[in-house]
Design an enzyme around this catalytic site. Structure first.
Site, PDB file in Angstrom:
ATOM      1  N   GLU A  90       0.839  -1.194   0.000  1.00 34.83           N
ATOM      2  CA  GLU A  90       0.000   0.000   0.000  1.00 34.83           C
ATOM      3  C   GLU A  90       0.874   1.244   0.000  1.00 34.83           C
ATOM      4  OE1 GLU A  90      -3.964  -1.694   2.317  1.00 34.83           O
ATOM      5  OE2 GLU A  90      -2.510  -0.506   3.446  1.00 34.83           O
ATOM      6  N   CYS A 103       3.345   8.584   0.843  1.00 36.29           N
ATOM      7  CA  CYS A 103       3.881   7.655   1.835  1.00 36.29           C
ATOM      8  C   CYS A 103       4.211   6.356   1.110  1.00 36.29           C
ATOM      9  CB  CYS A 103       2.851   7.429   2.935  1.00 36.29           C
ATOM     10  SG  CYS A 103       3.416   6.338   4.251  1.00 36.29           S
ATOM     11  N   CYS A 110       6.332  -6.535   7.259  1.00 34.03           N
ATOM     12  CA  CYS A 110       7.417  -5.986   8.080  1.00 34.03           C
ATOM     13  C   CYS A 110       7.836  -7.015   9.125  1.00 34.03           C
ATOM     14  CB  CYS A 110       6.964  -4.702   8.775  1.00 34.03           C
ATOM     15  SG  CYS A 110       8.303  -3.841   9.642  1.00 34.03           S
ATOM     16  N   CYS A 114       6.480  -4.470  15.741  1.00 31.62           N
ATOM     17  CA  CYS A 114       6.059  -3.483  16.738  1.00 31.62           C
ATOM     18  C   CYS A 114       4.608  -3.760  17.119  1.00 31.62           C
ATOM     19  CB  CYS A 114       6.203  -2.072  16.173  1.00 31.62           C
ATOM     20  SG  CYS A 114       7.904  -1.649  15.704  1.00 31.62           S
ATOM     21  N   CYS A 117       1.559  -1.673  15.623  1.00 31.08           N
ATOM     22  CA  CYS A 117       1.490  -1.450  14.181  1.00 31.08           C
ATOM     23  C   CYS A 117       0.702  -2.559  13.487  1.00 31.08           C
ATOM     24  CB  CYS A 117       2.895  -1.360  13.603  1.00 31.08           C
ATOM     25  SG  CYS A 117       2.918  -0.998  11.834  1.00 31.08           S
ATOM     26  N   CYS A 337      -0.876   6.534  10.196  1.00 28.11           N
ATOM     27  CA  CYS A 337       0.364   5.948  10.709  1.00 28.11           C
ATOM     28  C   CYS A 337       0.078   4.650  11.445  1.00 28.11           C
ATOM     29  CB  CYS A 337       1.024   6.951  11.647  1.00 28.11           C
ATOM     30  SG  CYS A 337       2.509   6.343  12.442  1.00 28.11           S
TER      31      CYS A 337
END
Length: 345
Positions: A90, A103, A110, A114, A117, A337
């Site tokens: 994305e 962005c 990933c 975290c 996230c 975010c």
């Protein structure tokens, strides 16, 4: 055949010279691809027919496949992009007052894991190639052309999409060379390009030596215990190591390193946290982006009340920090975010 978007202008010049062609032609080819948005070599009419044929025989020019687009109430647009192997990423086109910011993703998924996230929930699949990074930017400019908008209004890039940019370092650096190529490439100014990291300490120093782009650090905690609980990378590179790397990061005199601090209710949002943050960042040329947690379905964290966010910000301002509370755009379409999570196959 190779995707020509994987080549920097220097790399293409070397290939041309190795094939008996004068390397300055690389600039002409780049101009067609990145400025004129050409998708075929046949259209490159200032090149000889023989050269166009040679390029056709060895290279192709690709675009990513737009599988889905979502538009937020604030006109932020999120693109679900399909890669050649069927994986998805994305990217997010963010409208600003007089320009657009894109962005950009650097990985499929990933590996940093975290806790706050959403991208981490899908796990890590692979790094993006240079061409897959570049295509996000090139295609976004082409998208603006199709909407009868000036493509150069897309003037800012933030590597804050899916993935950890510094974990895909070599491809990131090559992509940045094309993005920052001010003669024939995408012509972004270094001051308008930001690379965000969760804290890969050795690569932070390297990035400062090899580029002039801005650095953003996802900090989110003021003690090693809390940061390790939220961000596993802290177990490898402690706050002390991270902040030391930031102190030595090569920045221009007027620039500052951005520290992103996601405020989570009852986790890292107290007055004591704010005062520790002041102490931690005092030796660094720092500015702070406070980001109230962007909630999503089944998230374990919550956004603090507005008055507590304001109190936290005021402590930073009272200690003469440059600090803002960042309003995340696109949160109604999971484009804010920490919310990106493309379909993973």
């Amino acid at each position: 055949m190779e995707n020509i978007l994987n080549f920097t202008r220097d790399d293409l010049g070397i290939w041309l010279e190795d094939n008996g062609i004068r390397p300055f032609r690389a600039g002409q080819i780049f101009k067609w691809i990145y400025i004129r948005q050409t998708d075929t070599f046949e259209q490159m009419t200032d090149l000889s027919k023989d050269l166009r044929q040679k390029l056709e025989d060895h290279f192709y020019i690709s675009r990513l496949i737009l599988d889905e687009k979502q538009v937020s109430a604030d006109t932020t647009e999120k693109f679900l992009l399909r890669l050649s192997d069927g994986q998805h990423i994305e990217s997010v086109l963010i409208p600003e007052k007089d320009h657009f910011t894109l962005c950009v993703s650097s990985q499929v998924g990933c590996a940093q894991n975290c806790r706050f996230c959403l991208t981490a929930k899908g796990g890590f699949v692979r790094n993006l190639s240079i061409s897959e990074i570049i295509a996000q930017v090139r295609d976004a400019r082409y998208y603006l052309i199709q909407k009868d908008l000036d493509p150069l209004k897309l003037s800012n890039i933030v590597f804050m999409g899916m993935g950890e940019p510094l974990a895909n370092y070599e491809n990131l650096i090559k992509a940045l060379k094309i993005i920052l190529d001010s003669d024939y490439g995408l012509k972004f100014a270094p001051r308008h390009v930001t690379v965000s990291t969760s804290g890969l300490v050795p690569k932070i120093t390297q990035l400062g030596l090899e580029t002039d782009v801005n650095l953003a650090v996802s900090l989110n905690a003021t003690t090693d215990e809390m940061r390790s609980n939220l961000m596993p990378i802290n177990k490898k590179y402690s706050l002390k190591q991270l902040l030391k790397a930031c102190q030595t990061f090569a920045i221009k005199p007027r620039n500052k390193i951005t520290f992103e601090y996601i405020l989570m209710k009852g986790v890292n949002d107290t007055k004591a946290d704010a005062l520790r943050l002041v102490k931690l960042l005092a030796p660094i040329k720092a500015k702070v982006n406070l980001i109230p947690f962007n909630e999503y379905d089944n998230s374990e964290f919550k956004r603090p009340p507005k008055n507590e966010i304001s109190d936290f910000l005021q402590i930073l301002l009272d200690h003469n920090f440059t600090a803002i509370t960042r309003k995340s755009k696109g949160d109604d379409i999971l484009a804010a975010c920490g919310q990106l999570k493309a379909k993973l196959y």
